[in-house]
Design a protein around this motif. Structure first.
Motif, PDB file in Angstrom:
ATOM      1  N   ILE A   1       0.919  -0.984  -0.067  1.00  9.22           N
ATOM      2  CA  ILE A   1       0.003  -0.085   0.161  1.00  9.22           C
ATOM      3  C   ILE A   1       0.889   1.110   0.007  1.00  9.22           C
ATOM      4  O   ILE A   1       0.669   2.286  -0.637  1.00  9.22           O
ATOM      5  CB  ILE A   1      -0.785  -0.011   1.168  1.00  9.22           C
ATOM      6  CG1 ILE A   1      -2.005  -1.048   1.122  1.00  9.22           C
ATOM      7  CG2 ILE A   1      -1.546   1.397   1.222  1.00  9.22           C
ATOM      8  CD1 ILE A   1      -2.881  -1.419   2.152  1.00  9.22           C
ATOM      9  N   LYS A   2       1.701   1.256   0.795  1.00  5.61           N
ATOM     10  CA  LYS A   2       2.669   2.290   0.945  1.00  5.61           C
ATOM     11  C   LYS A   2       3.439   2.761  -0.564  1.00  5.61           C
ATOM     12  O   LYS A   2       3.648   3.931  -0.832  1.00  5.61           O
ATOM     13  CB  LYS A   2       3.940   2.070   2.078  1.00  5.61           C
ATOM     14  CG  LYS A   2       3.141   2.078   3.448  1.00  5.61           C
ATOM     15  CD  LYS A   2       4.103   2.517   4.495  1.00  5.61           C
ATOM     16  CE  LYS A   2       3.152   2.783   6.047  1.00  5.61           C
ATOM     17  NZ  LYS A   2       3.531   1.488   6.725  1.00  5.61           N
ATOM     18  N   SER A   3       3.631   1.510  -0.859  1.00  2.78           N
ATOM     19  CA  SER A   3       4.412   1.548  -2.421  1.00  2.78           C
ATOM     20  C   SER A   3       3.475   2.065  -3.461  1.00  2.78           C
ATOM     21  O   SER A   3       3.936   2.753  -4.565  1.00  2.78           O
ATOM     22  CB  SER A   3       5.177   0.352  -2.741  1.00  2.78           C
ATOM     23  OG  SER A   3       4.139  -0.439  -3.436  1.00  2.78           O
ATOM     24  N   GLY A   4       2.495   2.099  -3.127  1.00  5.66           N
ATOM     25  CA  GLY A   4       1.191   2.873  -4.176  1.00  5.66           C
ATOM     26  C   GLY A   4       0.886   2.066  -5.525  1.00  5.66           C
ATOM     27  O   GLY A   4       0.200   2.478  -6.248  1.00  5.66           O
ATOM     28  N   LYS A   5       1.553   0.947  -5.467  1.00  2.51           N
ATOM     29  CA  LYS A   5       1.322   0.187  -6.562  1.00  2.51           C
ATOM     30  C   LYS A   5      -0.005  -0.453  -6.459  1.00  2.51           C
ATOM     31  O   LYS A   5      -0.342  -0.954  -5.462  1.00  2.51           O
ATOM     32  CB  LYS A   5       2.487  -0.856  -6.940  1.00  2.51           C
ATOM     33  CG  LYS A   5       3.842  -0.429  -7.387  1.00  2.51           C
ATOM     34  CD  LYS A   5       4.800  -1.571  -7.755  1.00  2.51           C
ATOM     35  CE  LYS A   5       6.260  -1.028  -7.464  1.00  2.51           C
ATOM     36  NZ  LYS A   5       6.945  -2.080  -6.809  1.00  2.51           N
TER      37      LYS A   5
ATOM     38  N   LEU B   1      -3.506 -14.901  -0.981  1.00  2.21           N
ATOM     39  CA  LEU B   1      -2.703 -14.682  -2.049  1.00  2.21           C
ATOM     40  C   LEU B   1      -2.791 -13.163  -2.397  1.00  2.21           C
ATOM     41  O   LEU B   1      -3.682 -12.553  -2.680  1.00  2.21           O
ATOM     42  CB  LEU B   1      -3.224 -15.572  -3.005  1.00  2.21           C
ATOM     43  CG  LEU B   1      -2.168 -15.635  -4.536  1.00  2.21           C
ATOM     44  CD1 LEU B   1      -0.802 -16.008  -4.163  1.00  2.21           C
ATOM     45  CD2 LEU B   1      -2.743 -16.169  -5.738  1.00  2.21           C
ATOM     46  N   VAL B   2      -1.495 -12.587  -2.613  1.00  2.00           N
ATOM     47  CA  VAL B   2      -1.328 -11.210  -2.661  1.00  2.00           C
ATOM     48  C   VAL B   2      -0.761 -11.343  -4.353  1.00  2.00           C
ATOM     49  O   VAL B   2       0.503 -11.764  -4.546  1.00  2.00           O
ATOM     50  CB  VAL B   2      -0.431 -10.487  -1.991  1.00  2.00           C
ATOM     51  CG1 VAL B   2      -0.689  -9.001  -2.446  1.00  2.00           C
ATOM     52  CG2 VAL B   2      -1.107 -10.536  -0.461  1.00  2.00           C
ATOM     53  N   ILE B   3      -1.334 -10.581  -4.975  1.00  2.00           N
ATOM     54  CA  ILE B   3      -0.663 -10.689  -6.742  1.00  2.00           C
ATOM     55  C   ILE B   3      -0.553  -9.350  -7.172  1.00  2.00           C
ATOM     56  O   ILE B   3      -1.442  -8.428  -7.045  1.00  2.00           O
ATOM     57  CB  ILE B   3      -1.545 -11.333  -7.461  1.00  2.00           C
ATOM     58  CG1 ILE B   3      -2.063 -12.804  -6.979  1.00  2.00           C
ATOM     59  CG2 ILE B   3      -1.049 -11.274  -8.979  1.00  2.00           C
ATOM     60  CD1 ILE B   3      -2.997 -13.412  -7.996  1.00  2.00           C
ATOM     61  N   ASP B   4       0.654  -8.771  -7.444  1.00  5.67           N
ATOM     62  CA  ASP B   4       1.107  -7.686  -7.905  1.00  5.67           C
ATOM     63  C   ASP B   4       0.495  -7.209  -9.366  1.00  5.67           C
ATOM     64  O   ASP B   4       0.553  -8.142  -9.974  1.00  5.67           O
ATOM     65  CB  ASP B   4       2.657  -7.608  -8.173  1.00  5.67           C
ATOM     66  CG  ASP B   4       3.126  -6.426  -7.736  1.00  5.67           C
ATOM     67  OD1 ASP B   4       2.545  -5.343  -7.748  1.00  5.67           O
ATOM     68  OD2 ASP B   4       4.400  -6.550  -7.065  1.00  5.67           O
TER      69      ASP B   4
END
Ligand code: G
Ligand code: G
Ligand code: MN
Length: 564
Positions: A154-158, A213-216
């Protein structure tokens, strides 16, 4: 001031004073300087001893503050400070500096001990840190680790997606086979998951039996949101597929029912809590919908849950203020045209007096467990409405719908029988309608309850017949006196020969089971005629009578009596 800057300043100061004390020690030792306080004389060796000890404290402090760097500096200072002592011994051939050397050696040992001590503590900390991020059962990243990962993302904003993957039938499996068995299932699944994640994905375990599962999103490199979503869905489905692969535990092959909910950051939530709440909403929304294996969140999910909450509040209040109201739909004998009885249906209005759809509020009641109170309320009020009527119409049947959950409750038959007795209502005038889907789950308690009711003269009807799961073997064991053909079959009875034959089949099956058969949702005369021809016993539907108020029902009864 940053922590690092403070640390550096401390190291510099400690180094400065250590060096200063070292130089002072050497100078005082070499000069033979002594101090005199009246009677007391402090020799240079005494002063040097005090200074060396103070220096030792400074060096140890340097190790504690500077860790590795501090240790290197300390050892360097010690090493350099021994040079003059050895020089003195070698060139001046005096042993005066022996205490200094001994002091220095013990200092070096102390520094070594201090350093290894803090080093060990660091390692323990690292192990503890690792354990605090690990699920103890499966070794997967745990809740904390996953949250940290998401926080960072979240912090990276992606943009990224989060999916909760859970097993719909896990709780049932756990109850039936035991916790150890459940744990083995989770371990087996985690070993399928670990190593299945690819670059840009992060897997972990969330709660008792939920995987995450976290998917970029960016790794997929897609611009078109639809394409991106499809790719994410495909990935989630891969995990679902892993769960569905045959699994044998303790020589038992088990079939798991995996489901997944998916949200996207930032569209579906700006914070981890919001994302998680919307995942939970999605899960609640699609509960028991076997066709939804992968469900993406959308705002309507939360809206509907909010709406459900309002209905629940309304229902809760209506129960205590008796604002639910009952309508009765007549049932007629197809052969004689005589009135058989009424099905009791409940109605609920919202605060503005608008009708809330019954299937909607019944579903809400079932989810919130209010259904027990609703069904009891309906049973008691229907009995009270008709108790005087059945005295003059001993054949009249009053039918009430009972939720499947209710029949599983031990003691339900006793409750019904007690209620009948208290209201002086004959058992044989009451019929309990249960929906066929009840047999999708355990039959044990249901059958016991039904048996007890039937033995005491209460009738039992199987509602929505044809839409559920009752197998022939169940059916033959059940003490049912009436099969209700679901409206959907009546609606399409002229669509094809198969549809027509299906109805005929249900009718003859009912008769084989010694039950009567009623068709629901009959809206046309033509349907009535066909049903009669095929041997159906009774009808209920708009054609012969809509659900009506009690007063109207009384009129139907007296008209029926008049036709004798
Ligand atoms: O007529 P209607 O739209 O009311 O019925 C919708 C559905 O709600 C039907 O399946 C009916 O069986 C069910 N239903 C209506 N009233 C009750 C009730 O009091 N209890 C239960 N459990 N179901 C009911
Ligand atoms: O599931 P259950 O059989 O309890 O549902 C009865 C439901 O069917 C009630 O909602 C009732 O209002 C509705 N109903 C009864 N007869 C007819 C009919 O002829 N046409 C339509 N559309 N609905 C009907
Ligand atoms: Mn019904």
């Amino acid at each position: 001031m940053s922590k690092q800057l403070k640390n550096t300043i401390s190291i510099v100061c400690l180094t400065f004073f250590s060096v200063l004390f070292t130089i002072m020690t050497s100078v005082i030792s070499a000069s033979g300087y002594s101090l005199r306080f009246g009677e007391v004389v402090l020799l240079s060796t005494h002063i040097a001893g005090v200074l060396t000890n103070i220096r030792l404290i400074l060096l140890v402090a340097l190790v504690l503050v500077g860790k590795k760097t501090g240790t290197i500096i300390s050892y360097s200072i010690i090493f350099v400070s021994t040079v003059p002592m050895f020089a003195q011994m070698i060139f001046l051939k005096t042993w005066d500096s022996i205490p200094g050397v001994a002091n220095t050696i013990s200092g070096a040992v102390l520094i070594y001990v201090t350093y290894s001590f803090i080093n060990n503590i660091n390692q323990y900390n690292k192990i503890l840190q690792m354990l605090s991020q690990q699920d103890p059962l499966t070794g997967m990243h745990n809740l904390t680790a996953v949250r940290e990962h998401i926080d960072k993302a979240i912090k990276s904003g992606k943009e990224f997606y989060v999916s909760f993957l859970y097993i719909e039938n896990f709780a049932a499996l756990n109850d039936m086979m035991g916790r150890d068995f459940g744990n083995s299932v989770l371990k087996a699944l985690s070993s399928r998951f670990i190593g299945s994640t690819i670059e840009g994905e992060y897997g972990g375990k969330n709660g008792d039996s939920e995987f995450v599962l976290v998917i970029d999103a960016s790794v997929k490199g897609q611009k078109d949101p639809e394409v991106e979503k499809n790719e994410v869905e495909a990935r989630v489905r891969q995990f679902i597929k892993q769960v569905k692969r045959p699994l044998i535990i303790d020589n038992t092959e088990i079939a798991l029912e995996p489901r997944a909910a998916v949200v996207k950051f930032p569209e579906d939530g700006n914070s981890i809590n919001e994302l998680y709440r919307h995942l939970d909403d999605t899960i609640t929304h699609y509960k028991n919908q076997s066709n939804m294996e992968v469900a993406f969140y959308d705002a309507s999910v939360t809206n509907e849950l909010t709406e459900n909450g309002k209905i629940e509040d309304r229902l809760f209040k209506a129960l205590s203020t008796d604002e639910i109201h009952l309508v009765y739909q007549p049932q007629f004998d197809l052969n004689t045209g005589k009135l058989r009885g009424f099905e009791t249906l409940s109605r609920l209005e919202d605060e503005e007096g608008k009708n809330i759809r019954p299937d909607r509020f019944i579903a809400v009641a079932e989810k919130s467990n209010l259904i027990f109170r609703v069904d009891n309320w309906v049973l008691i009020h229907a009995i009270r409405d008709f108790k005087d009527v059945v005295k003059n119409s001993p054949e009249l049947i009053v039918s009430v719908n009972i939720s499947a959950n209710h029949l599983q409750k031990p003691g339900y038959a006793e409750f019904v029988l007690r209620t009948l007795k208290e209201n002086d209502f004959p058992n044989q005038n009451l019929e309990i309608e249960i929906t066929e889907t009840v047999f999708a789950t355990a039959i044990g308690n249901v059958k016991t309850t039904m048996d007890k009711l039937r033995k005491n003269g209460v009738k039992v009807a199987l509602d929505d017949f044809g839409t559920g799961y009752a197998s022939l073997s169940y059916l033959s064991q059940l003490p049912v006196n009436l099969l209700k053909i679901d409206k959907s079959f009546v609606d399409k009875m002229y669509n094809s020969d198969v549809d027509k034959e299906f109805i005929e089949l249900i009718i003859s099956m009912g008769h084989v089971l010694h039950a009567e058969v009623i068709a629901e949702g009959v809206e046309e005369e033509k349907q009535m005629a066909s049903l009669k021809e095929w041997g159906c016993d009774m009808v209920q539907g708009y054609y012969t009578g809509r659900p009506m108020d009690f007063e109207k029902a009384l009129e139907v009864i007296s008209k029926d009596k008049g036709s004798d």
